[in-house]
Design an enzyme around this catalytic site. Structure first.
Site, PDB file in Angstrom:
ATOM      1  N   GLY A  42       0.816  -1.213   0.000  1.00  0.00           N
ATOM      2  CA  GLY A  42       0.000   0.000   0.000  1.00  0.00           C
ATOM      3  C   GLY A  42       0.842   1.253   0.000  1.00  0.00           C
ATOM      4  N   CYS A  43       2.122   1.097  -0.314  1.00  0.00           N
ATOM      5  CA  CYS A  43       3.009   2.245  -0.400  1.00  0.00           C
ATOM      6  C   CYS A  43       2.824   2.862  -1.779  1.00  0.00           C
ATOM      7  CB  CYS A  43       4.455   1.796  -0.203  1.00  0.00           C
ATOM      8  SG  CYS A  43       5.632   3.138  -0.190  1.00  0.00           S
ATOM      9  N   VAL A  44       2.109   4.000  -1.853  1.00  0.00           N
ATOM     10  CA  VAL A  44       1.829   4.584  -3.172  1.00  0.00           C
ATOM     11  C   VAL A  44       2.676   5.815  -3.441  1.00  0.00           C
ATOM     12  CG1 VAL A  44      -0.412   3.738  -3.909  1.00  0.00           C
ATOM     13  CG2 VAL A  44      -0.302   5.344  -2.049  1.00  0.00           C
TER      14      VAL A  44
END
Lengths: 99, 110, 123
Positions: free
Chosen positions: B108-110
């Site tokens: 979920g590291c965007v």
């Protein structure tokens, strides 16, 4: 002969077909999601227990542990490790995997 | 890619993350920090160690929003805010601190 | 999706863990999508209830044990977990077997909830 089932009995008819096909004196090895059939309280437990009169039933220990069900194995099921898996394959001249 | 320390090689992926988190130690962390231009202080170690504990417990590197909240709960509100964490890790606390902690890139590291 | 507009997302999980990749994929999508602050719920039906069966030890099959990650869902504000009552019963499982707190519902109740969603994702 050796029958191998790797599908959950409540998701696919693989175990049903296997049990209806297998002849007395054979062996059944449950692996991967197939091991759920060998757990107490599963809806397939009854027919598996019934089949034990005619088939020797084994379940792969590592797959039961991975699914958190190693402590609820059905009576009459023999847990095997990977070495036992290989032994079963070599002890039987033929092997059917109900994929 | 790999990091060399005293003749021992530590494999990293194409983005510089340690491949096997079990190989992590403080010397590896220092090299990874250097590569990120981060000068490790006690405050940095606190966050890095927190991340390793979080990963041990949940098998996941938390998203930055989750990290901020969890740090606030554990280390106090003055540290559980993104300004504090971005001061320590200017290029993103989740990304940089996770890399230094030897964890995979956060989900979920965007 | 435009900012400030909260939609109702339901993830429907129906596969046993490990045998297929669906359980892990679903969990990862849930965690990624949690960054968007939507109204998220997870439904566990059929063999999907096995995903939450306590006590995974995956050393023997040499895959990552992703079960502890379900316990992180609360940190991600994902706390609406619905488990199908009939599925538990058919597998000899109870609420005590679940690795995280869940709400147990009948199929029909889950069906009604499904009707109220903006987006349903199937795994």
């Amino acid at each position: 002969m050796l029958h191998i089932v790797n599908k959950s009995p409540l998701d696919r008819p693989s175990l049903d077909t296997c049990l209806a096909t297998a002849q007395p004196g054979g062996a059944l090895l449950l692996i991967e999601d197939g091991v759920y059939a060998a757990t107490t309280g599963n809806a397939a437990a009854g027919k598996l227990t019934q089949a034990m009169g005619q088939l020797k039933v084994y379940a792969l220990q590592a797959d039961m542990e991975a699914r958190g069900v190693a402590d609820r194995v059905l009576d009459g099921v023999t847990p095997v490790d990977y070495g036992g898996f290989v032994d079963l394959v070599t002890e039987h001249t033929t092997c059917q995997s109900w994929l | 890619m790999a990091i060399e320390i005293n003749g021992k090689s530590y494999e990293t992926d194409e983005e510089g993350y340690l491949v096997d988190l079990n190989e992590w130690n403080e010397d590896v962390a220092k090299i990874l920090a250097e590569q990120e231009n981060v000068n490790m202080t006690d405050q940095h170690w606190e966050v890095v160690n927190f991340l390793r504990e979080y990963y041990n417990e949940f098998q996941i590197a938390p998203a930055v929003r989750v990290l901020t909240k969890a740090i606030g709960k554990k280390l106090g509100a003055d540290k559980g805010n993104s300004q504090y964490l971005y001061e320590l890790f200017p290029y993103g606390p989740a990304k940089q601190a996770c890399k230094i902690a030897g964890l995979p890139k956060p989900t979920g590291c965007v | 999706m435009s900012e400030g507009q909260i939609k109702k997302f339901m993830y429907v999980n129906r596969k046993a863990p490990h045998g297929t990749i669906y359980a892990l994929e679903s969990l990862e999508v849930v965690l990624i999508a949690a960054a968007f602050d939507q109204d998220v719920s997870l439904a566990f039906m059929d063999d999907g209830v096995y995903q939450l069966k306590k006590g995974f030890n995956t050393k023997g099959i040499e895959v990552k044990n992703f079960q502890p990650t379900y316990r992180a869902l609360d940190d991600y504000d994902v706390n609406k977990l619905y488990v199908e009552k009939e599925a538990l019963e058919a597998r000899g499982l109870t609420a005590e077997d679940m690795v995280v707190p869940v709400e147990i519902m009948s199929r029909a109740e889950i069906g009604k909830l499904m009707e109220t969603q903006d987006i349903v994702l199937s795994f």
